[in-house]
Design a protein around this motif. Structure first.
Motif, short mmCIF file in Angstrom:
data_model
loop_
_atom_site.label_atom_id
_atom_site.label_comp_id
_atom_site.label_asym_id
_atom_site.label_seq_id
_atom_site.Cartn_x
_atom_site.Cartn_y
_atom_site.Cartn_z
N PHE A 1 -36.11 -1.63 9.46
CA PHE A 1 -36.99 -2.79 9.32
C PHE A 1 -36.16 -4.06 9.17
N ARG B 1 -46.39 -3.80 4.40
CA ARG B 1 -46.22 -2.58 3.61
C ARG B 1 -45.43 -1.55 4.42
N LEU B 2 -44.37 -1.04 3.79
CA LEU B 2 -43.59 0.07 4.34
C LEU B 2 -43.69 1.21 3.33
N VAL C 1 -37.00 4.02 6.29
CA VAL C 1 -37.56 3.00 7.20
C VAL C 1 -37.11 1.59 6.84
N LEU C 2 -36.53 1.40 5.65
CA LEU C 2 -36.18 0.05 5.21
C LEU C 2 -35.01 -0.55 6.00
N TYR D 1 -35.73 5.61 1.21
CA TYR D 1 -36.53 4.72 2.06
C TYR D 1 -35.90 4.60 3.44
#
Length: 166
Positions: free
Chosen positions: A51, A95-96, A47-48, A45
């Motif tokens: 974020f 939502r990712l 992008v987490l 993940y």
């Protein structure tokens, strides 16, 4: 700092959150399930981490980490506390990809995050087992009675709080 994501608006105290998150990271859990999360999450993940960083959070400093294995996959639900407030609630979770982020006011929480604060509940993270130790020999903290009691108390508290507000 004001941050808008979709139809959510947050007023975040970045310095306070970074300080709190750094203290949490210094004491993060070293059980096999958490070590697996820390080692595998960026690859699965990517992008987490960015974020969470925009909120002043360290991905390796969840206030709560709830790992459980099902059908050979490890599912993780995590809670990260943010110093600040939710100034506008969105209609849906953020939502990712496949991951859901549910911002919520931490009513009844036993966290030591300075107030005002809110939680980012990160759900649906599914990771492979990457550690050299066999998963079958590792007991998830989610199977310990004290963990189950804490989770039931948390769920019942949310139900009761929601029920009272209706």
């Amino acid at each position: 700092m004001i941050l808008q994501i979709d139809d959510w608006v947050f007023d975040i105290n970045i310095d306070q959150t970074m300080s709190y998150s750094a203290a949490e990271a210094a004491e993060h859990c070293e059980c096999a399930y958490c070590r697996n999360y820390y080692g595998a999450v960026d690859q699965a993940y990517p992008v987490l981490r960015p974020f969470l960083t925009q909120f002043g959070l360290d991905i390796e400093a969840p206030d709560e980490q709830m790992p459980y294995d099902m059908d050979g996959k490890i599912y993780y639900d995590s809670v990260y506390m943010v110093c600040g407030s939710i100034t506008q609630s969105g209609a849906n979770p953020i939502r990712l990809g496949n991951v859901l982020i549910r911002p919520s006011i931490g009513e009844g929480s036993d966290h030591h995050c300075p107030k005002p604060n809110f939680a980012l509940e990160v759900e649906s993270v599914i990771l492979p087992w990457i550690l050299d130790e066999p998963m079958e020999e590792t007991v998830s903290p989610a199977n310990f009675p004290e963990f189950l009691k804490k989770m039931w108390d948390r769920l019942l508290s949310k139900f009761t709080n929601n029920d009272v507000q209706s």
